[in-house]
Design an enzyme around this catalytic site. Structure first.
Site, PDB file in Angstrom:
ATOM      1  N   ASP A 215       2.182   3.669  -6.909  1.00  0.00           N
ATOM      2  CA  ASP A 215       2.968   4.275  -7.537  1.00  0.00           C
ATOM      3  C   ASP A 215       4.388   3.662  -7.733  1.00  0.00           C
ATOM      4  OD1 ASP A 215       1.431   6.376  -7.439  1.00  0.00           O
ATOM      5  OD2 ASP A 215       2.530   7.961  -6.278  1.00  0.00           O
TER       6      ASP A 215
ATOM      7  N   HIS B 143       1.374   1.484  -3.569  1.00  0.00           N
ATOM      8  CA  HIS B 143       3.124   1.321  -3.937  1.00  0.00           C
ATOM      9  C   HIS B 143       3.352   0.280  -4.523  1.00  0.00           C
ATOM     10  CE1 HIS B 143       3.255   5.237  -1.802  1.00  0.00           C
ATOM     11  NE2 HIS B 143       3.702   5.394  -2.700  1.00  0.00           N
TER      12      HIS B 143
END
Length: 204
Positions: A29, A174
């Site tokens: 992400d 992430h």
């Protein structure tokens, strides 16, 4: 994620079916950014692993060459809204427009029949989830690495991720500056651990 939340959002994808050989679905992400995404791509390549990148549209706009690298290396692009906005604090109309702006950029790079969307922070309302069903598959997760949490030691992130992973897991990392320290420690070790056990790593 608590079972009650999963029951409230049955249209969301929380994990994939267990399979043989066992398969994991790594997701990233908040990118793409030149400081972190190339490290992720290089690490995935070392393990012949494919992954899904939930991209912030503004990052795609600012770093299109990094987004193209993701596609060229066989990974999947997915939507994380244009400005990384919360579904709890914006109107449905505003949120859907933000999603559409991000999707327009992604479609130029990798058109998809039914694109994927992960709500930033996992924050989405029932009306919003229903409104998105016609255009996107909303993807959540069953393993959160907490790589973004600087209060988590990297070793704890790794141990937590491994303990909660099973065949079919959708795991959240992430590719962001905030997550850099933990992600760079956890990702190669996580991949090595499950590769040694015969797992494969696929896109959603």
């Amino acid at each position: 994620m608590p079972a009650l939340v999963r029951r409230l959002f049955p249209g969301c994808l929380w994990q994939m079916p267990a399979s043989h050989p066992p398969t994991l679905y790594l997701t990233f992400d908040d990118g793409p950014i030149p400081e972190e995404t190339p490290f992720v791509l290089d690490t995935l390549a070392r393990f012949n692993a494919q992954a899904t990148f939930f991209c912030v549209g503004d990052n795609v706009r600012r770093h299109p060459s990094v987004a193209r690298q993701i596609v060229e290396q066989g990974h999947r692009l997915a939507n994380h809204t244009f400005y990384h906005i919360s579904g709890w604090s914006h109107s449905n109309a505003h949120y859907l427009q933000d999603v559409a702006e991000c999707q327009a950029l992604l479609d130029e790079l990798q058109p998809q029949a039914r694109p994927l969307l992960r709500p930033p922070y996992g924050r989405i309302t029932l009306p919003l989830a229903r409104a998105l069903e016609a255009s996107h598959q909303v993807v959540m997760w069953d393993v959160l690495t907490y790589d973004y949490d600087r209060g988590f030691a990297a070793e704890k992130c790794l141990r937590h991720a491994i303990q909660n992973t099973r065949s079919g897991s959708i795991t959240v990392f992430h590719d962001s500056l905030k997550a850099s320290r933990n992600m760079r420690y956890v990702l190669p070790r996580y991949l090595a651990h499950f590769a040694e056990q015969g797992y494969q790593f696929a896109t959603l």
